[in-house]
Design a protein around this motif. Sequence first.
Motif, PDB file in Angstrom:
ATOM      1  N   PHE A  86      13.513   7.223  -2.325  1.00  0.00           N
ATOM      2  CA  PHE A  86      12.319   7.214  -2.564  1.00  0.00           C
ATOM      3  C   PHE A  86      11.545   8.431  -2.263  1.00  0.00           C
ATOM      4  N   SER A  87      11.914   8.980  -1.111  1.00  0.00           N
ATOM      5  CA  SER A  87      11.171  10.075  -0.683  1.00  0.00           C
ATOM      6  C   SER A  87      12.146  11.146   0.051  1.00  0.00           C
ATOM      7  N   VAL A  88      11.665  12.530  -0.065  1.00  0.00           N
ATOM      8  CA  VAL A  88      12.501  13.389   0.587  1.00  0.00           C
ATOM      9  C   VAL A  88      11.421  14.380   1.680  1.00  0.00           C
ATOM     10  N   GLU A  89      11.804  14.554   2.619  1.00  0.00           N
ATOM     11  CA  GLU A  89      11.109  15.488   3.546  1.00  0.00           C
ATOM     12  C   GLU A  89      12.117  16.338   4.539  1.00  0.00           C
ATOM     13  N   THR A  90      12.707  15.785   5.665  1.00  0.00           N
ATOM     14  CA  THR A  90      13.620  16.660   6.199  1.00  0.00           C
ATOM     15  C   THR A  90      15.121  16.261   5.785  1.00  0.00           C
ATOM     16  N   ILE A  91      15.326  15.149   5.349  1.00  0.00           N
ATOM     17  CA  ILE A  91      16.735  15.342   4.763  1.00  0.00           C
ATOM     18  C   ILE A  91      16.802  15.393   3.096  1.00  0.00           C
ATOM     19  N   TYR A  92      17.651  16.213   2.665  1.00  0.00           N
ATOM     20  CA  TYR A  92      17.564  16.597   1.192  1.00  0.00           C
ATOM     21  C   TYR A  92      18.306  15.445   0.596  1.00  0.00           C
ATOM     22  N   TYR A  93      17.862  15.328  -0.835  1.00  0.00           N
ATOM     23  CA  TYR A  93      18.445  14.400  -1.575  1.00  0.00           C
ATOM     24  C   TYR A  93      17.993  14.647  -3.213  1.00  0.00           C
ATOM     25  N   GLU A  94      18.847  14.880  -4.044  1.00  0.00           N
ATOM     26  CA  GLU A  94      18.421  15.234  -5.329  1.00  0.00           C
ATOM     27  C   GLU A  94      17.905  14.138  -6.146  1.00  0.00           C
ATOM     28  N   ARG A  95      16.678  14.619  -6.762  1.00  0.00           N
ATOM     29  CA  ARG A  95      15.875  13.762  -7.726  1.00  0.00           C
ATOM     30  C   ARG A  95      15.334  12.600  -7.091  1.00  0.00           C
ATOM     31  N   PRO A  96      14.703  12.362  -5.834  1.00  0.00           N
ATOM     32  CA  PRO A  96      13.883  11.319  -5.474  1.00  0.00           C
ATOM     33  C   PRO A  96      12.750  10.859  -6.263  1.00  0.00           C
ATOM     34  N   LEU A  97      12.109   9.766  -5.898  1.00  0.00           N
ATOM     35  CA  LEU A  97      10.906   9.681  -6.513  1.00  0.00           C
ATOM     36  C   LEU A  97       9.658  10.534  -6.108  1.00  0.00           C
ATOM     37  N   GLY A  98       9.749  10.768  -4.860  1.00  0.00           N
ATOM     38  CA  GLY A  98       8.774  11.634  -4.249  1.00  0.00           C
ATOM     39  C   GLY A  98       9.164  12.418  -3.073  1.00  0.00           C
ATOM     40  N   TYR A  99       8.004  13.455  -2.775  1.00  0.00           N
ATOM     41  CA  TYR A  99       8.612  14.225  -1.593  1.00  0.00           C
ATOM     42  C   TYR A  99       7.088  14.470  -0.721  1.00  0.00           C
ATOM     43  N   HIS A 100       7.297  14.896   0.535  1.00  0.00           N
ATOM     44  CA  HIS A 100       6.510  15.023   1.716  1.00  0.00           C
ATOM     45  C   HIS A 100       6.749  16.439   2.050  1.00  0.00           C
ATOM     46  N   GLN A 101       5.743  17.390   2.258  1.00  0.00           N
ATOM     47  CA  GLN A 101       5.902  18.724   2.465  1.00  0.00           C
ATOM     48  C   GLN A 101       7.240  19.380   2.027  1.00  0.00           C
ATOM     49  N   VAL A 145       0.978  -1.200  -0.134  1.00  0.00           N
ATOM     50  CA  VAL A 145      -0.126  -0.059  -0.045  1.00  0.00           C
ATOM     51  C   VAL A 145       1.038   1.189   0.037  1.00  0.00           C
ATOM     52  N   LEU A 146       0.710   2.097  -1.023  1.00  0.00           N
ATOM     53  CA  LEU A 146       1.258   3.396  -0.915  1.00  0.00           C
ATOM     54  C   LEU A 146       0.489   4.241  -0.351  1.00  0.00           C
ATOM     55  N   LEU A 147       0.649   4.703   0.989  1.00  0.00           N
ATOM     56  CA  LEU A 147      -0.001   5.662   1.530  1.00  0.00           C
ATOM     57  C   LEU A 147       0.453   7.261   1.426  1.00  0.00           C
ATOM     58  N   PHE A 148      -0.623   8.265   0.964  1.00  0.00           N
ATOM     59  CA  PHE A 148      -0.196   9.418   0.526  1.00  0.00           C
ATOM     60  C   PHE A 148      -1.100  10.460   0.930  1.00  0.00           C
ATOM     61  N   GLN A 149      -0.721  11.525   0.950  1.00  0.00           N
ATOM     62  CA  GLN A 149      -1.686  12.772   1.500  1.00  0.00           C
ATOM     63  C   GLN A 149      -1.667  14.089   0.454  1.00  0.00           C
ATOM     64  N   THR A 150      -2.357  15.132   0.785  1.00  0.00           N
ATOM     65  CA  THR A 150      -2.496  16.187  -0.329  1.00  0.00           C
ATOM     66  C   THR A 150      -1.136  16.806  -0.040  1.00  0.00           C
ATOM     67  N   ASP A 151      -0.411  16.611   0.808  1.00  0.00           N
ATOM     68  CA  ASP A 151       0.826  17.484   0.841  1.00  0.00           C
ATOM     69  C   ASP A 151       2.246  16.552   0.425  1.00  0.00           C
ATOM     70  N   SER A 152       1.917  15.503  -0.391  1.00  0.00           N
ATOM     71  CA  SER A 152       2.927  14.663  -0.718  1.00  0.00           C
ATOM     72  C   SER A 152       2.660  14.266  -2.578  1.00  0.00           C
ATOM     73  N   VAL A 153       3.612  14.024  -2.940  1.00  0.00           N
ATOM     74  CA  VAL A 153       3.633  13.643  -4.571  1.00  0.00           C
ATOM     75  C   VAL A 153       4.647  12.600  -5.000  1.00  0.00           C
ATOM     76  N   ILE A 154       4.484  12.205  -5.934  1.00  0.00           N
ATOM     77  CA  ILE A 154       5.463  11.421  -6.720  1.00  0.00           C
ATOM     78  C   ILE A 154       5.917  11.894  -7.957  1.00  0.00           C
ATOM     79  N   CYS A 155       7.059  12.023  -8.658  1.00  0.00           N
ATOM     80  CA  CYS A 155       7.599  12.707  -9.727  1.00  0.00           C
ATOM     81  C   CYS A 155       7.552  11.830 -10.858  1.00  0.00           C
ATOM     82  N   SER A 156       6.755  12.196 -11.937  1.00  0.00           N
ATOM     83  CA  SER A 156       6.814  11.763 -13.312  1.00  0.00           C
ATOM     84  C   SER A 156       8.208  11.756 -14.131  1.00  0.00           C
ATOM     85  N   ASN A 157       9.058  12.455 -13.602  1.00  0.00           N
ATOM     86  CA  ASN A 157      10.472  12.689 -14.414  1.00  0.00           C
ATOM     87  C   ASN A 157      11.180  11.644 -13.861  1.00  0.00           C
ATOM     88  N   SER A 158      10.848  10.685 -12.703  1.00  0.00           N
ATOM     89  CA  SER A 158      11.859   9.795 -12.150  1.00  0.00           C
ATOM     90  C   SER A 158      11.918   8.542 -12.803  1.00  0.00           C
TER      91      SER A 158
END
Length: 294
Positions: A251-266, A160-173
């Motif tokens: 996979f995802s970036v929130e408090t720890i930065y990483y270039e070009r992840p699959l997704g982001y939260h806030q 299950v991929l749980l997501f919220q209205t402040d998260s997204v996955i990137c189509s460029n990945s």
Amino acid sequence: MTALLASPALRSRPYLLLAVPGIIFFVLALIGSSWTGGLKSVSQYAGNIVSSAGGHNAPATSPSQGHPMGVIIETSVTPNLIPLMLHFLTVLGPSWTIVLFTLESTWRMPASPALRRAIEHKQIEIRFLPADTVLNNSGAVSNFLTGPWLWAQLLSAPRVLLFQTDSVICSNSDITVESFFDYDFLGAPIASAYGQGYNGGLSLRNPKLFLEITQTSDFKTSGDSFEDQWFYKEVKKRGGALPVEDVAKTFSVETIYYERPLGYHQPQRWQKDHMSQIENWCPEVKMLIGRRAQ
């Protein structure tokens, strides 16, 4: 019709001239009948979309057995909810089902033809939460997610991929969510100043294991404040598969930065200094809205 034209009576020109208008009329009548039938079928199809998805009392469609699910839990329709669900559906691909859990008392079907079409094709499901569900702050969300009800609804999904209205996955990945299916729990790694484990706002979870955890452990007596950090400890305690930080941040970036992840939260909250680079890589982050912290 070839046989009619080949008959001796019609070989001579006078008879042929008399016969052709009748033949043309016959053909046009057939075409007209087919066209009318086609219009009727289109009308019926549109009616099916409205009837199957139009009212807030309409039942949810049956889950697709064995398909992974993208799940969002919202008790109100935010401005970006429908566009975000359709975006996740497109990027995740045809093997996924998107499920919106909401309250029946507040749900009203939006006019969006794209949403109605996705529901008609069983790509998106609308399911109703227990009527007494309250999700007005992060504590309420954690209490809900650490109970067994939700995970019991999702057992047919391998992940299950749980997501919220402040998260997204990137189509460029060039990475897919399926690349992480070997893990039982995965999300943006949490900086040590804020705790441990992964953020749950955009997270991949094993529903079978999460149901087991909620049935055998008690979040309310654990001393933890957030469901994601509690689940991290419980999965680790049971020997579940958890990625190291260097994998989790792809996979995802929130408090720890990483270039070009699959997704982001806030990202607007936690990565203000990198928003220019983030928007170049993942323009979809402009769809996000602020919400309760998790």
